[in-house]
Design a protein around this motif. Sequence first.
Motif, PDB file in Angstrom:
ATOM      1  N   SER A   2       9.239   6.192  10.837  1.00  0.00           N
ATOM      2  CA  SER A   2       9.447   5.000   9.887  1.00  0.00           C
ATOM      3  C   SER A   2       8.250   5.109   8.839  1.00  0.00           C
ATOM      4  N   VAL A   3       8.174   4.409   7.641  1.00  0.00           N
ATOM      5  CA  VAL A   3       7.345   4.185   6.882  1.00  0.00           C
ATOM      6  C   VAL A   3       6.001   3.565   7.477  1.00  0.00           C
ATOM      7  N   SER A   4       6.257   2.478   8.276  1.00  0.00           N
ATOM      8  CA  SER A   4       5.220   1.808   8.872  1.00  0.00           C
ATOM      9  C   SER A   4       4.455   2.552   9.918  1.00  0.00           C
ATOM     10  N   PHE A   5       5.154   3.763  10.494  1.00  0.00           N
ATOM     11  CA  PHE A   5       4.413   4.478  11.504  1.00  0.00           C
ATOM     12  C   PHE A   5       3.395   5.404  10.639  1.00  0.00           C
ATOM     13  N   LEU A   6       3.907   6.157   9.700  1.00  0.00           N
ATOM     14  CA  LEU A   6       3.020   6.951   8.793  1.00  0.00           C
ATOM     15  C   LEU A   6       2.079   5.891   8.028  1.00  0.00           C
ATOM     16  N   ARG A   7       2.369   4.801   7.772  1.00  0.00           N
ATOM     17  CA  ARG A   7       1.336   3.762   6.998  1.00  0.00           C
ATOM     18  C   ARG A   7      -0.070   3.499   7.660  1.00  0.00           C
ATOM     19  N   GLU A   8       0.419   3.297   9.232  1.00  0.00           N
ATOM     20  CA  GLU A   8      -0.673   2.830  10.210  1.00  0.00           C
ATOM     21  C   GLU A   8      -1.581   4.111  10.391  1.00  0.00           C
ATOM     22  N   LEU A   9      -1.081   5.484  10.272  1.00  0.00           N
ATOM     23  CA  LEU A   9      -2.083   6.678  10.449  1.00  0.00           C
ATOM     24  C   LEU A   9      -2.658   6.837   9.126  1.00  0.00           C
ATOM     25  N   ALA A  10      -1.968   6.608   7.798  1.00  0.00           N
ATOM     26  CA  ALA A  10      -2.653   6.975   6.734  1.00  0.00           C
ATOM     27  C   ALA A  10      -3.990   5.816   6.445  1.00  0.00           C
TER      28      ALA A  10
ATOM     29  N   LEU B 251       0.419  22.442  -1.830  1.00  0.00           N
ATOM     30  CA  LEU B 251       0.347  21.164  -1.235  1.00  0.00           C
ATOM     31  C   LEU B 251       0.467  20.195  -2.309  1.00  0.00           C
ATOM     32  N   LYS B 252       1.122  19.153  -2.007  1.00  0.00           N
ATOM     33  CA  LYS B 252       1.707  18.314  -3.055  1.00  0.00           C
ATOM     34  C   LYS B 252       1.806  16.908  -2.479  1.00  0.00           C
ATOM     35  N   PRO B 253       0.577  16.017  -2.867  1.00  0.00           N
ATOM     36  CA  PRO B 253       0.574  14.644  -2.357  1.00  0.00           C
ATOM     37  C   PRO B 253       1.924  13.809  -2.802  1.00  0.00           C
ATOM     38  N   ILE B 254       2.319  13.005  -1.887  1.00  0.00           N
ATOM     39  CA  ILE B 254       3.378  12.192  -2.479  1.00  0.00           C
ATOM     40  C   ILE B 254       2.787  10.690  -2.291  1.00  0.00           C
ATOM     41  N   GLU B 255       2.745   9.986  -3.219  1.00  0.00           N
ATOM     42  CA  GLU B 255       2.321   8.677  -3.188  1.00  0.00           C
ATOM     43  C   GLU B 255       3.361   7.606  -3.157  1.00  0.00           C
ATOM     44  N   SER B 256       4.450   7.757  -2.201  1.00  0.00           N
ATOM     45  CA  SER B 256       5.237   6.727  -2.328  1.00  0.00           C
ATOM     46  C   SER B 256       5.876   6.302  -1.015  1.00  0.00           C
ATOM     47  N   PRO B 257       5.492   4.900  -0.620  1.00  0.00           N
ATOM     48  CA  PRO B 257       6.070   4.667   0.759  1.00  0.00           C
ATOM     49  C   PRO B 257       7.602   4.321   1.027  1.00  0.00           C
ATOM     50  N   ALA B 258       8.156   4.784  -0.177  1.00  0.00           N
ATOM     51  CA  ALA B 258       9.619   4.612  -0.127  1.00  0.00           C
ATOM     52  C   ALA B 258      10.393   6.244   0.354  1.00  0.00           C
ATOM     53  N   HIS B 259       9.527   7.126   0.271  1.00  0.00           N
ATOM     54  CA  HIS B 259       9.869   8.431   0.464  1.00  0.00           C
ATOM     55  C   HIS B 259      10.596   8.771   1.978  1.00  0.00           C
ATOM     56  N   ASP B 260      11.752   8.999   1.933  1.00  0.00           N
ATOM     57  CA  ASP B 260      12.464   8.899   3.196  1.00  0.00           C
ATOM     58  C   ASP B 260      12.222  10.060   4.329  1.00  0.00           C
ATOM     59  N   VAL B 261      11.076   9.853   5.142  1.00  0.00           N
ATOM     60  CA  VAL B 261      10.683  10.924   6.163  1.00  0.00           C
ATOM     61  C   VAL B 261      10.789  10.538   7.453  1.00  0.00           C
TER      62      VAL B 261
ATOM     63  N   MET C 254       0.807  -1.058   0.174  1.00  0.00           N
ATOM     64  CA  MET C 254       0.070   0.035  -0.065  1.00  0.00           C
ATOM     65  C   MET C 254       0.884   1.495   0.097  1.00  0.00           C
ATOM     66  N   ASN C 255       0.508   2.149  -0.816  1.00  0.00           N
ATOM     67  CA  ASN C 255       1.303   3.401  -0.743  1.00  0.00           C
ATOM     68  C   ASN C 255       0.882   4.425   0.369  1.00  0.00           C
ATOM     69  N   VAL C 256       1.753   5.047   0.861  1.00  0.00           N
ATOM     70  CA  VAL C 256       1.379   5.919   2.030  1.00  0.00           C
ATOM     71  C   VAL C 256       1.352   7.425   1.506  1.00  0.00           C
ATOM     72  N   ALA C 257       0.278   8.122   1.518  1.00  0.00           N
ATOM     73  CA  ALA C 257      -0.048   9.190   1.227  1.00  0.00           C
ATOM     74  C   ALA C 257       0.298  10.415   2.191  1.00  0.00           C
ATOM     75  N   VAL C 258       1.397  11.166   1.971  1.00  0.00           N
ATOM     76  CA  VAL C 258       1.833  12.254   2.915  1.00  0.00           C
ATOM     77  C   VAL C 258       2.017  13.381   2.141  1.00  0.00           C
TER      78      VAL C 258
END
Length: 420
Positions: A99-107, A410-420, A1-5
């Motif tokens: 982590s991506v997993s932390f953001l994924r759970e929120l999304a 505001l620009k959505p990023i549709e990649s779980p690999a984004h290093d945040v 799944m993609n993480v929308a940030v």
Amino acid sequence: MNVAVEHIATDQPPDDAKARDLDYGWQSGNQIELLENGEAYFPKVFEAMRAAQREILLETFILFEDKVGFELKDILIEAAQRGVKVVASLDGFGCGELSVSFLRELAEAGVAVQMFDPASKTLGIRTNWFRRLHRKIVVVDAAVAFIGGINFSADHLGDFGPEAKQDYAVQIVGPAVADLHHFALAQSGRQVRTRRGWRRRPQRPAPWATSEEDGLVRLIYRDNVQHRDDIEEAYIHALSKARTRAVIANAYFFPGYRLLREIRNAARRGVHVQLIMQGQPDVLLAKLAARMLYDYLLKDGVVIHEYCQRPLHGKVALVDDDWSTVGSSNLDPLSLALNLEANVLIRDRAFNQQLYESLEALARNHCRTMPEKRKPRLWLWRLTVGFLVFHVMRHFPVLTGWLPAHKPRLKPIESPAHDV
């Protein structure tokens, strides 16, 4: 799944005419509660979030994956799952290790996560150092608001150990919450509704409340467009009117000459001026920079304390018996000339006295006081190194202004690999 940030732009507020040039006036009839450290802050803000029925707006510079961050995540997920609109605006530098997993759970739960100026590491180093989203604001159901210097991290709790931070925030209930709600919506890029029950268009305020009543609150902020100096000007204005006392407790103290002069002038005319600085800093340069100013202030009667129990992270001040400010803004070049910051000004005698007693206890029990007559430094050091360091630090924001800025979008990023 993609993480929308989502991206939030760095230099300007959202590209929406209704959200530009917001200038908030004094609001009366508010209840203000001082919250000292995470022990007081986290239970209050988490309780409000758990009781949310419609909306949670959150802005923070730091969110860590520790016991505080995980509890916040669980609360936001539970709120979103029961239909509460949740918007979490995070800074790309301060929250850059999430982590991506932390953001994924929120999304996945429906939380709208926004990242201010995210940037990938270059050679293992983060490059998004400047123009930070440094505000710490929470608004729940447009009914209760929190603002101050406390991030969502376990280092604001005493059990973190010697490096636990000393800090302050406030809880506000009353008409001023509408201003904080309006501001948080506008800055997050969400539509600001103006029908009954939401927020009317703010009017340009007088700089000083003239009413004798208590419970007055005014939201002030700085951006990199039309409100660059609002917080610094509020300090200068308050100090220029000081009659009896002024106390400033600030983690990173290296203001410009106008504010320094106003502090000195207040002391010269008999105001009891006290500064509480870091004696055990988390950034050594902050202590060295502040100490360069000691001689200038001490010779005119300013009392300087260094807090030595643990790192001081507070950004609070009071003048006389009724003016106070609490917020995210330090008094250094980053906060006064680059970061996005927000404070509240408070005219309330009971709150002022509570803050004064807290700071007095801090100064009396956990600080060392700088002697009025310190051993003079070598004249060559003062003439060369001191001069150079002072002016480099003061003009540092101008130098960083040469760096590329960002357009407001505001620009959505549709990649779980984004290093945040």
